[in-house]
Design an enzyme around this catalytic site. Structure first.
Site, short mmCIF file in Angstrom:
data_model
loop_
_atom_site.label_atom_id
_atom_site.label_comp_id
_atom_site.label_asym_id
_atom_site.label_seq_id
_atom_site.Cartn_x
_atom_site.Cartn_y
_atom_site.Cartn_z
NE ARG A 157 1.54 -28.41 -60.31
CZ ARG A 157 1.00 -28.19 -61.52
NH1 ARG A 157 1.27 -29.01 -62.53
NH2 ARG A 157 0.21 -27.16 -61.72
CG ASN A 216 8.04 -24.61 -65.17
OD1 ASN A 216 8.58 -23.62 -65.68
ND2 ASN A 216 6.81 -24.99 -65.47
CE1 TYR A 262 2.64 -19.32 -62.95
CE2 TYR A 262 2.52 -18.61 -65.24
CZ TYR A 262 2.45 -19.61 -64.29
OH TYR A 262 2.18 -20.90 -64.67
P1 NAD Z 1 5.17 -35.20 -65.23
O1 NAD Z 1 4.92 -35.28 -63.79
O2 NAD Z 1 4.30 -35.97 -66.15
O3 NAD Z 1 6.69 -35.62 -65.48
C1 NAD Z 1 7.14 -35.86 -66.79
C2 NAD Z 1 8.02 -37.09 -66.79
O4 NAD Z 1 9.28 -36.82 -66.21
C3 NAD Z 1 7.43 -38.26 -66.00
O5 NAD Z 1 7.08 -39.31 -66.87
C4 NAD Z 1 8.54 -38.61 -65.04
O6 NAD Z 1 8.67 -40.00 -64.79
C5 NAD Z 1 9.75 -38.04 -65.72
N1 NAD Z 1 10.95 -37.89 -64.89
C6 NAD Z 1 11.04 -37.56 -63.59
N2 NAD Z 1 12.33 -37.52 -63.21
C7 NAD Z 1 13.07 -37.81 -64.30
C8 NAD Z 1 14.46 -37.92 -64.55
N3 NAD Z 1 15.37 -37.75 -63.59
N4 NAD Z 1 14.87 -38.23 -65.81
C9 NAD Z 1 13.98 -38.44 -66.80
N5 NAD Z 1 12.65 -38.35 -66.61
C10 NAD Z 1 12.20 -38.04 -65.38
O7 NAD Z 1 5.24 -33.67 -65.63
P2 NAD Z 1 4.37 -32.75 -66.59
O8 NAD Z 1 3.23 -32.24 -65.81
O9 NAD Z 1 4.12 -33.41 -67.86
O10 NAD Z 1 5.37 -31.54 -66.78
C11 NAD Z 1 6.66 -31.78 -67.27
C12 NAD Z 1 7.58 -30.64 -66.98
O11 NAD Z 1 7.33 -29.58 -67.86
C13 NAD Z 1 7.46 -30.05 -65.57
O12 NAD Z 1 8.74 -29.72 -65.09
C14 NAD Z 1 6.63 -28.82 -65.79
O13 NAD Z 1 6.83 -27.84 -64.80
C15 NAD Z 1 7.13 -28.38 -67.12
N6 NAD Z 1 6.24 -27.48 -67.87
C16 NAD Z 1 6.80 -26.33 -68.28
C17 NAD Z 1 6.06 -25.41 -68.98
C18 NAD Z 1 6.72 -24.13 -69.39
O14 NAD Z 1 6.04 -23.16 -69.66
N7 NAD Z 1 8.04 -24.07 -69.44
C19 NAD Z 1 4.71 -25.69 -69.28
C20 NAD Z 1 4.16 -26.92 -68.86
C21 NAD Z 1 4.96 -27.81 -68.16
C1 G6P Z 2 1.73 -22.78 -67.95
C2 G6P Z 2 3.11 -22.36 -67.53
C3 G6P Z 2 3.95 -23.55 -67.22
C4 G6P Z 2 3.27 -24.41 -66.20
C5 G6P Z 2 1.91 -24.82 -66.72
C6 G6P Z 2 1.15 -25.58 -65.65
O1 G6P Z 2 1.81 -23.38 -69.19
O2 G6P Z 2 3.77 -21.62 -68.50
O3 G6P Z 2 5.21 -23.14 -66.81
O4 G6P Z 2 4.03 -25.57 -65.97
O5 G6P Z 2 1.15 -23.71 -67.07
O6 G6P Z 2 0.11 -26.29 -66.23
P1 G6P Z 2 -0.58 -27.45 -65.41
O7 G6P Z 2 -1.62 -27.97 -66.31
O8 G6P Z 2 0.50 -28.45 -65.09
O9 G6P Z 2 -1.10 -26.82 -64.16
MN MN Z 3 5.92 -21.46 -68.07
#
Ligand code: NAD
Ligand code: G6P
Ligand code: MN
Ligand code: MN
Length: 443
Positions: free
Chosen positions: A93, A147, A263
């Site tokens: 990221r 995401n 956004y």
């Molecule tokens: P993170 O960097 O902590 O990753 C989460 C876990 O995924 C890690 O422990 C990592 O080892 C694991 N991982 C990586 N590749 C993998 C694979 N191939 N199989 C299984 N596990 C794997 O991430 P985070 O900051 O906790 O965010 C997690 C995800 O959720 C991100 O993709 C982020 O964009 C998403 N997110 C989405 C929203 C939303 O609104 N939809 C909100 C917040 C976060």
């Molecule tokens: C919001 C959005 C997510 C995004 C997150 C990032 O919740 O909806 O899609 O992943 O913010 O939060 P962070 O703490 O990782 O910057």
């Molecule tokens: Mn989102």
């Protein structure tokens, strides 16, 4: 009893998810929760997985929590598979954010060049997961949080040929809370209609007397200098904002007549957003870099054997209300609750300006057979073209992610309004391809 599998179980968001399940213990007869991660995430998985176990024990529940690196073992006979993984973890990221910014271009996790590269890294993995699901849990629902949530969900349907998938985001939940706060009323007393794409949707709102309140919310929040910032601070997630909290241009939002999501500022006031991002970039404090510090602090807390609840410090992350979306969706499908929720799902005519078979983020009724999207209708010329362009950019990005075709990727960059076209697009594309080589076997 229900078997739930969470892929990316080592995420610092896992306690949020577990809390959501605990809250719904009377609606969901959970038997097992399997948290799946990979070798690189093993340490995180152990720490947060043990916290999950303590939370469940404290709640007096006998759910069995399994921590594993064996995805296939976990998926066997699953009922719900939720995904919250990040291919390349936060270091990837940082590259998504810093490389475009080094060329004076927006660098963001889900928007612009960075978001497109997150799609390139993630889509091959989600398609592998779908192949495993076809074999090991053909009746399961896939609840995608990874995401860029809309594009990942679209890839699952379009290329994975898997229809039992729902994409989620917490932004619509925040939008609802902002509107209710500004109208000094309860969310339950308002009716919302959302339409658009993930991180690119608009909404309208009515009160219980049937009066449309959209213009009033625009006036109070979105067309007032500092209004959105103040409204966001009223939410529990206010500690740190995950995107710069600056104001829209009042006249343009008034003219729009519908409420944009947070956004949209990347598209409507690109120059101001870029200025803020560049300041953070210079200081080595892009959002990814800040989140890396927050994550380290969170995992220190999670290690405490006496901690057995979700710590409030998790609110520093942008994902507040995540479990309200994910766990409520699972309960709604399981119990055929017919809940009214905003999800990423197949358009099916809800937005008449887009084809039926594309994924959109819209208000939907969640039934046992999945989301039924509610009609939005058509958009005015002030948003229609931009929406169609963004959808086509997404489709082209997904195609590039699946085929690994360089020219398709360049085409997607060219379509994206946040990536200037020409030599600079090619330079940024090339640099990101090199930086992420390890996670892009298809290119
Ligand atoms: P993170 O960097 O902590 O990753 C989460 C876990 O995924 C890690 O422990 C990592 O080892 C694991 N991982 C990586 N590749 C993998 C694979 N191939 N199989 C299984 N596990 C794997 O991430 P985070 O900051 O906790 O965010 C997690 C995800 O959720 C991100 O993709 C982020 O964009 C998403 N997110 C989405 C929203 C939303 O609104 N939809 C909100 C917040 C976060
Ligand atoms: C919001 C959005 C997510 C995004 C997150 C990032 O919740 O909806 O899609 O992943 O913010 O939060 P962070 O703490 O990782 O910057
Ligand atoms: Mn989102
Ligand atoms: Mn472009």
């Amino acid at each position: 009893n229900i078997k739930i599998v969470t892929i990316g179980g080592g995420s610092s968001y896992t306690p949020e998810l577990i809390e959501g399940f605990i809250k719904r213990k009377d609606q969901l007869p959970i038997g097992e929760i399997w948290l799946v991660d990979i070798e690189e995430g093993k340490e995180k998985l152990d720490i947060v997985g043990n916290l999950a176990k303590r939370m469940i024990k404290k709640a007096g529940l006998d759910w069995k929590v399994h921590l594993t690196l064996d995805r296939r073992e976990a998926l066997k006979d699953a009922d719900f598979v939720s995904t919250q993984f990040r291919v390349g973890l936060l270091d990837a990221r940082i590259k998504d954010e810093r490389i475009p910014l080094s060329h004076g271009v927006i660098g963001q996790e889900t928007n612009g060049a960075g978001g497109m590269f997150k799609a390139f890294r993630t889509i091959p993995v989600i398609l592998d997961i779908v192949e495993d699901m076809k074999e090991l849990c053909p009746n399961a629902w896939l609840v995608n949080f990874t995401n860029p949530s809309g594009m990942v969900t679209e890839a699952v349907i379009r290329y994975g040929k898997w229809d039992k998938v729902v994409g989620l985001c917490n932004v619509p939940i925040m939008c609802r809370k902002i509107a209710a706060g500004s109208l000094q009323t309860e969310e339950e007393d308002l009716f919302f209609r959302f339409g658009g794409l993930n991180h690119f949707h608009w909404h309208r709102v009515w009160n219980k007397d049937g009066e449309e309140k959209t213009a009033e919310v625009i006036e109070k929040v979105y067309a007032t200098e500092g209004g959105l910032k103040k409204a966001m601070q009223g939410l529990k997630s206010s500690g740190v904002q995950n995107i710069p909290n600056i104001s829209f241009l009042a006249g343009q939002i008034r003219n729009l007549g519908i409420i944009p999501c947070m956004y949209h500022r990347y598209y409507y006031i690109t120059d101001d957003m870029l200025k803020e991002e560049l300041e953070s970039y210079e200081k080595g404090e892009t959002r990814a870099e800040l989140v890396k510090k927050t994550e380290a602090e969170l995992f220190e807390l999670y290690k405490d054997p006496d901690l057995n609840v979700k710590p409030p410090q998790l609110e520093k992350r942008g994902g507040a209300f995540y479990s309200d979306a994910a766990c409520e969706l699972i309960s709604s499908i399981y119990n055929d609750k017919k809940t009214y929720m905003v999800v990423s799902t197949r358009n099916n005519g809800a937005i008449t300006d887009l084809p039926d078979d594309v994924v959109v983020e819209v208000s939907s009724i969640i039934t046992a057979h999945g989301p039924v999207p509610i009609s939005w209708g058509s958009f005015d010329a002030s948003s229609r073209g931009l929406l169609q362009l963004m959808k086509d950019m997404e489709l082209t990005t997904i195609k590039a992610a699946v085929t690994g075709d360089y020219d398709t990727a360049l085409q997607a960059f060219t379509l994206n309004p946040l990536v200037p076209s020409g030599a600079i697009a090619q330079t940024i594309l090339d640099e990101l391809l090199v930086a992420h080589k390890k996670h892009l076997p298809q290119f």
